[in-house]
Design a protein around this motif. Structure first.
Motif, PDB file in Angstrom:
ATOM      1  N   GLU A  19       0.818  -1.206   0.000  1.00  0.00           N
ATOM      2  CA  GLU A  19       0.000   0.000   0.000  1.00  0.00           C
ATOM      3  C   GLU A  19       0.852   1.256   0.000  1.00  0.00           C
ATOM      4  O   GLU A  19       0.461   2.290  -0.526  1.00  0.00           O
ATOM      5  CB  GLU A  19      -0.949  -0.018   1.202  1.00  0.00           C
ATOM      6  CG  GLU A  19      -2.024  -1.091   1.098  1.00  0.00           C
ATOM      7  CD  GLU A  19      -2.841  -1.219   2.374  1.00  0.00           C
ATOM      8  OE1 GLU A  19      -2.592  -0.448   3.317  1.00  0.00           O
ATOM      9  OE2 GLU A  19      -3.712  -2.091   2.421  1.00  0.00           O
ATOM     10  N   ASP A  20       2.034   1.196   0.597  1.00  0.00           N
ATOM     11  CA  ASP A  20       2.913   2.361   0.642  1.00  0.00           C
ATOM     12  C   ASP A  20       3.521   2.666  -0.724  1.00  0.00           C
ATOM     13  O   ASP A  20       3.887   3.806  -1.000  1.00  0.00           O
ATOM     14  CB  ASP A  20       4.040   2.136   1.652  1.00  0.00           C
ATOM     15  CG  ASP A  20       3.513   2.041   3.083  1.00  0.00           C
ATOM     16  OD1 ASP A  20       2.406   2.550   3.334  1.00  0.00           O
ATOM     17  OD2 ASP A  20       4.216   1.451   3.934  1.00  0.00           O
ATOM     18  N   ASP A  21       3.651   1.649  -1.572  1.00  0.00           N
ATOM     19  CA  ASP A  21       4.323   1.800  -2.861  1.00  0.00           C
ATOM     20  C   ASP A  21       3.380   2.127  -4.010  1.00  0.00           C
ATOM     21  O   ASP A  21       3.804   2.242  -5.144  1.00  0.00           O
ATOM     22  CB  ASP A  21       5.093   0.520  -3.207  1.00  0.00           C
ATOM     23  CG  ASP A  21       6.200   0.241  -2.208  1.00  0.00           C
ATOM     24  OD1 ASP A  21       6.697   1.205  -1.587  1.00  0.00           O
ATOM     25  OD2 ASP A  21       6.573  -0.931  -2.045  1.00  0.00           O
ATOM     26  N   VAL A  22       2.105   2.291  -3.724  1.00  0.00           N
ATOM     27  CA  VAL A  22       1.110   2.520  -4.779  1.00  0.00           C
ATOM     28  C   VAL A  22       1.272   3.934  -5.341  1.00  0.00           C
ATOM     29  O   VAL A  22       1.348   4.904  -4.600  1.00  0.00           O
ATOM     30  CB  VAL A  22      -0.317   2.325  -4.236  1.00  0.00           C
ATOM     31  CG1 VAL A  22      -1.336   2.703  -5.291  1.00  0.00           C
ATOM     32  CG2 VAL A  22      -0.519   0.895  -3.788  1.00  0.00           C
ATOM     33  N   GLU A  23       1.347   4.011  -6.666  1.00  0.00           N
ATOM     34  CA  GLU A  23       1.416   5.311  -7.321  1.00  0.00           C
ATOM     35  C   GLU A  23       0.074   5.601  -7.985  1.00  0.00           C
ATOM     36  O   GLU A  23      -0.576   4.711  -8.502  1.00  0.00           O
ATOM     37  CB  GLU A  23       2.510   5.307  -8.383  1.00  0.00           C
ATOM     38  CG  GLU A  23       3.897   5.186  -7.808  1.00  0.00           C
ATOM     39  CD  GLU A  23       4.973   5.259  -8.886  1.00  0.00           C
ATOM     40  OE1 GLU A  23       4.667   5.776  -9.971  1.00  0.00           O
ATOM     41  OE2 GLU A  23       6.081   4.799  -8.611  1.00  0.00           O
ATOM     42  N   ALA A  24      -0.322   6.839  -7.978  1.00  0.00           N
ATOM     43  CA  ALA A  24      -1.581   7.230  -8.611  1.00  0.00           C
ATOM     44  C   ALA A  24      -1.452   7.128 -10.122  1.00  0.00           C
ATOM     45  O   ALA A  24      -0.399   7.392 -10.691  1.00  0.00           O
ATOM     46  CB  ALA A  24      -1.953   8.647  -8.203  1.00  0.00           C
ATOM     47  N   VAL A  25      -2.539   6.759 -10.758  1.00  0.00           N
ATOM     48  CA  VAL A  25      -2.575   6.672 -12.212  1.00  0.00           C
ATOM     49  C   VAL A  25      -3.371   7.860 -12.725  1.00  0.00           C
ATOM     50  O   VAL A  25      -4.485   8.116 -12.291  1.00  0.00           O
ATOM     51  CB  VAL A  25      -3.252   5.354 -12.665  1.00  0.00           C
ATOM     52  CG1 VAL A  25      -3.392   5.321 -14.173  1.00  0.00           C
ATOM     53  CG2 VAL A  25      -2.475   4.162 -12.155  1.00  0.00           C
TER      54      VAL A  25
END
Length: 63
Positions: A19-25
């Protein structure tokens, strides 16, 4: 561990880290606000007829 066994605490930790590594698209990155036009020698009636033929072909292949 045997086949199919896993450490639940290890799985929970992995999802928390993900969850910490999620980047917005950015879904609007490639939006286009222009116009599209084309020229055709076929009349509207001819084009509609061709569309009807294509739809009939699709109906026959689905059966």
């Amino acid at each position: 561990m045997g086949f199919g066994s896993y450490d639940e605490s290890e799985q929970q930790q992995q999802t928390a880290d993900d969850e910490d590594d999620v980047e917005a698209v950015n879904v609007h990155e490639n939006d286009h606000d222009g116009q599209l036009s084309f020229e055709s020698d076929a009349s509207t009636d001819e084009l509609v007829s061709q569309l009807g033929s294509m739809k009939d072909d699709d109906d026959e292949t689905e059966e």
